[in-house]
Design an enzyme around this catalytic site. Structure first.
Site, mmCIF file in Angstrom:
data_model
loop_
_atom_site.group_PDB
_atom_site.id
_atom_site.type_symbol
_atom_site.label_atom_id
_atom_site.label_comp_id
_atom_site.label_asym_id
_atom_site.label_seq_id
_atom_site.Cartn_x
_atom_site.Cartn_y
_atom_site.Cartn_z
ATOM 1 N N ALA B 4 0.846 -1.195 0.000
ATOM 2 C CA ALA B 4 0.000 0.000 0.000
ATOM 3 C C ALA B 4 0.880 1.243 0.000
ATOM 4 O O ALA B 4 0.658 2.186 0.737
ATOM 5 C CB ALA B 4 -0.944 -0.005 1.191
ATOM 6 N N CYS B 124 38.066 -7.471 -4.105
ATOM 7 C CA CYS B 124 39.021 -6.607 -4.784
ATOM 8 C C CYS B 124 38.339 -5.361 -5.332
ATOM 9 O O CYS B 124 38.931 -4.290 -5.401
ATOM 10 C CB CYS B 124 39.719 -7.356 -5.901
ATOM 11 S SG CYS B 124 38.563 -8.201 -6.959
#
Lengths: 323, 598
Positions: B4, B124
């Protein structure tokens, strides 16, 4: 951009949408004034949209008294308010709209809009006209065009599963970003009267059938002196006769305006709430674009038919204003 | 109705006006009744609660989604499939939106097409490219939580200095020294370390390290000498004390560095008590200031455009771009489809795109629904396969990275043959809980019933009534950068990952856990949808099967715009107008899916 910065309150309230259209656009919106005439379901949707968007003010014109018939598609009218004490549509809608956003000034103007002088329209940046006769629409459009400042003009009508919207931004300049550079764009719009006078044979071959059908119905109502939507299946023969005449004058094949479509428009004249939401939404977006100067505005008709689900833009202009 | 929020509220209004008489809403937001003659039953709850089971779904003729996250959408999709209830799904972002209809066996399900998985970063990447709030967590959050920020530097040569927690304030260190040390470590040292790995920079622009002495040769502290206003934590703001007013301004590197120091200083002087327990919150002004500054300094290193605090807040907070108009339009389209569903008019179901720029004059573009994807692991029974190092990967890795992250299950039961090796549930015996907990820490091949090459695992989520099989295949090596999970799931369509552009859009907010500044670097690209001419061979039939049209390309009608990636963008559109059969194929769906830049 000149003008004051947005207040902290505005920045917080409009955060989500500023992320869509930017702070400049929001500033322009908050200083804009919108005139709305004819408060049925589609226009109620539109009003909610621009009130939530945070325009400066909305002025409502509709002196019709609220009846049970006003209720179905117009969510601004609450059914438990059984006794409206003769309140007008504009008054009841005004009260509801204020609750949507207290930062927007919503007001009612009484009277017949077609009698308002040119100077009345000067206060506004955009005028949205609905549930009006063909004559009134043309007249108000002309008044808007007489002003030195541009008042964006829109008409909107929904019948059953179909909806139509017309835009006149006159001579409209805006900038848009293309790749890294900002390019200036200019579009010229015809007035409503000019647009509907464009000979049908001059229009692109695959024009939306809804355009022609709406013109037939519009003319029929005009000739008969009826208000928009005051038609029934009993008018079928009259409408088919008018179609024949119009098609002959315009050298258009009658099959371009199917019987079934005309019948739908004649009989199902009530608004269909999902279509109101859709047309009211598109109209809201267009008004926001025109005021903020952001984004390509549509030119100059928009059609939606829930039967095929298409939302189509058509450019209906004479050779001088054809883009 | 599920949800909603922006769409949901518009949807409820339009449903009520359109004559729907019995509406049930599951939503975490409150719901307003405005038409008393209609029965509206609200369930103020999370749709993933177990009471909303398959029997609950079976009570309904149609389910309408107005959700804002991938997780809940997948959950509802599975339950609708299990209950065989039609689902109308929707999403919006800015001026873009879409509505789709899902009917088991007739049209594709919500998961038939690729949805970008929640974004994960290889370690990394985190240390070499800009990151959002990792640094924030490192400095102000729970120190015990795992954080990848420092991993790479601890591998570096300078072990003695950097293996300790460099982010801890040292004894005798004043706040400026501390700030400078953090600054130099993160924006200087870490960049140098990253640069030392030359392989990384072969095909990309090298960043440059930034050190505080270059930006601020002079001592900083108390230079403005002002006393700070505001004593409550909410009022503490680096912008305020530095006299920066407009959150829409883009700060220079020097200004960002100032904000970095000042917000760090304010955290330590004014909000000392919270340090160690803070998590990033987009409504915490000081936190947003710090993260904006840190991200911008990083971005400077990488030559990426900087962003204003306002923009950074939107990115870091994953704020949905939303306007009422689009939500209203989409709600209208949902109701139109819902009515067709109730009329069982399945030949006329359409998925509709709400576009920002018209394509072929169409601003609202209906498309015939796609057929179910025969290899969909959700709505068909196609098994998946998983390559994994069965000796190294623990059951925990499998549960977290595959079952939860990829398969979207909340209460999984994992079975190897007839034996249950893992289960999550509310009413498990204590001893079983202990066994499962122990199993989590075991490598797959060392489980009581070993999972090795050739094992077929059955993974079920009883709450979702959803089950799938996974064929296990042992593999020794994985590429740390390309396969950061250390395992590879296939048989499941996944959105291609493009490192510049796989940002989730709009309402898919929860799909993204971290967002790098790099992602917002791509410029405004103006894209037009190109049309093919009406090619004769394609316009013969009336309503062609879409599968024929989309052969050889990945149809991208799936995630738009809630969670779509920009690369596989193909658009097939069938015009089913009686006489104007035409076909549009575009390779550039970008204009629809790109996030609007401010």
């Amino acid at each position: 951009m000149d003008g004051e910065e947005l207040t902290e309150q505005e920045t917080a309230l409009y955060d989500r949408q500023i992320r869509v259209w930017g702070a400049d656009a929001q500033r322009r919106l908050s200083k804009s004034h919108i005139l709305v005439c004819g408060l049925k379901g589609t226009v109620a949707e539109f009003c909610k949209n621009i009130v939530l968007a945070g325009v400066g003010s909305v002025t409502l014109v509709d002196d019709r008294v609220v009846t049970d018939e006003s209720l179905p598609a117009n969510f601004l009218i609450l059914p438990h308010e059984n006794h409206y004490n003769g309140k007008t549509l504009a008054e009841v809608c005004c009260d509801s709209l204020k609750e949507f956003n207290p930062m927007v000034h919503v007001a009612v103007e009484r009277g017949d809009i077609s009698t308002f002088g040119v100077e009345f329209f000067e206060k506004f940046d955009a005028a949205i006209i609905s549930c009006c006769s063909l004559g009134k629409k043309k007249l108000i459009n002309q008044k808007c065009r007489k002003l030195s400042k541009r008042v964006a003009f829109y008409t909107v009508e929904c019948r059953g599963s179909c909806g139509e919207m017309f835009v006149d931004l006159q001579d409209y300049k805006y900038s848009k970003k293309k790749l890294e550079e900002t390019i200036e764009c200019q579009i010229e719009y015809p007035s409503f009267e000019e647009a509907i006078l464009v000979p049908w044979r001059a229009l692109p071959r695959r024009m939306s059938k809804l355009y022609f059908a709406m013109r037939v119905i519009e003319q029929f109502e005009d000739v008969e002196g009826r208000n928009p939507g005051e038609t029934s299946i009993a008018d079928r023969l009259g409408v088919l006769k008018l179609r024949k005449e119009l098609c002959e004058t315009n050298s258009l094949d009658e099959s371009q305006i199917p019987d079934a479509l005309l019948e739908r428009l004649l009989t199902d004249t009530r608004e269909f709430p999902p279509v109101c939401a859709i047309i009211g939404g598109i109209l809201g977006q267009e008004v926001i674009k025109a005021i903020s100067g952001k984004g390509d505005p549509l030119k100059n008709f928009f059609f939606f038919d829930a039967m095929d689900g298409k939302g189509l833009i058509e450019d209906i202009s004479g050779p001088s204003t054809r883009s | 109705m599920v949800g909603a929020g922006g769409i949901g509220c518009e949807l409820l209004k339009t449903l009520a006006l359109s004559g729907f008489q019995d509406i049930h809403i599951v939503a975490r937001d409150a719901v307003l009744r405005f038409r008393p003659n209609i029965s509206i039953t609200p369930y103020h709850a999370n749709v993933k609660e177990s009471r909303f089971n398959v029997d609950f779904y079976k009570e309904f003729d149609v389910v309408l989604n107005g959700l804002d996250n991938l997780d809940a959408r997948r959950h509802v999709n599975r339950l609708c499939l299990a209950a065989d209830v039609p689902l109308v799904e929707s999403g919006t972002t800015g001026f873009l939106g879409q509505v789709t209809v899902h009917l088991k066996g007739k049209t594709e399900c919500y998961e038939c097409q690729p949805k970008p998985a929640p974004k994960t970063y290889p370690v990394c990447t985190i240390t070499s490219t800009p990151s959002k709030d990792l640094l924030f967590a490192k400095l102000f959050g729970d120190k015990n939580l795992e954080n990848d920020l420092n991993v790479r530097s601890s591998d570096a040569t300078n072990l003695s200095e950097h293996s300790e927690d460099v982010f801890e304030c040292r004894k005798g260190e004043d706040i400026e020294q501390y700030g400078r040390r953090i600054y130099d470590h993160v924006f200087g040292h870490n960049i140098e370390v990253a640069l030392s790995n030359e392989e990384t920079w072969k095909n990309r622009n090298k960043p440059w390290p930034i050190y505080s002495k270059d930006v601020f040769p002079d001592k900083l502290t108390k230079e403005n000498g002002k006393t700070e206003k505001g004593s409550t934590t909410e009022d503490v703001s680096a912008m305020a004390s530095l006299g920066l007013k407009n959150p829409q301004d883009v700060w220079s590197l020097a200004e960002n560095s100032r904000v970095f120091y000042e917000s760090l200083r304010l955290f330590f002087s004014k909000r000392q008590k919270e340090i160690g327990n803070l998590t990033f919150d987009k409504d915490d002004q000081l936190a947003v200031e710090f993260v904006t500054a840190a991200a911008n300094i990083r971005a400077s290193s990488f030559g990426i455009p900087l962003h204003s605090l306002f923009e950074a807040k939107g990115i870091a907070g994953n704020i949905v771009h939303a306007v009422a108009t689009t939500n209203a339009i989409i709600a209208g389209l949902i109701v139109i489809e819902a009515i067709k569903v109730l009329k069982k008019d399945s030949n006329n179901y359409r998925m509709t795109y709400c576009l920002e720029h018209p394509s072929k004059k169409l601003l609202l573009m209906p498309v015939e629904p796609y057929e179910p994807n025969k290899s969909c692991y959700v709505c068909s029974e196609t098994p998946l396969s998983l390559e994994v190092n069965t000796h190294h990967s623990k059951l925990r890795d499998f549960v977290e990275k595959i079952v939860k992250a990829k398969l979207g299950m909340n209460f999984p039961v994992i079975m190897s043959g007839a034996s249950i090796i893992y289960e999550v549930g509310e009413d498990l015996e204590e001893d079983m809980v202990a066994i499962y907990a122990a199993n989590l820490e075991k490598a797959l091949s060392e489980l009581p019933s070993p999972v090795i090459s050739g094992t077929v695992l059955t993974v079920e989520d009883l709450q979702q009534e959803f089950s799938c099989r996974i064929n296990i295949k042992h593999r020794e090596e994985f590429d740390e950068e390309k396969e950061p999970d250390g395992m590879l799931l296939s048989g499941r369509v996944e959105a291609p990952v493009d490192k510049n552009s796989n940002k989730p859009i709009g309402n898919g907010e929860s799909t993204s856990s971290a967002l790098s500044t790099e992602e917002i670097q791509e410029g405004e690209r103006d894209v037009e949808i190109q049309e093919t001419s009406e090619s004769a061979e394609n316009v013969t039939g009336r309503k062609r099967k879409l599968s024929e049209v989309s052969k050889g390309s990945i149809p991208d009608h799936s995630g738009l715009p809630d969670e779509s990636s920009k690369n596989q963008n193909q658009l097939e559109k069938l015009d089913v107008d009686d006489e104007d059969d035409e076909l549009i194929i575009s390779n550039d769906w970008e204009s629809l899916t790109k996030k609007k830049r401010l």
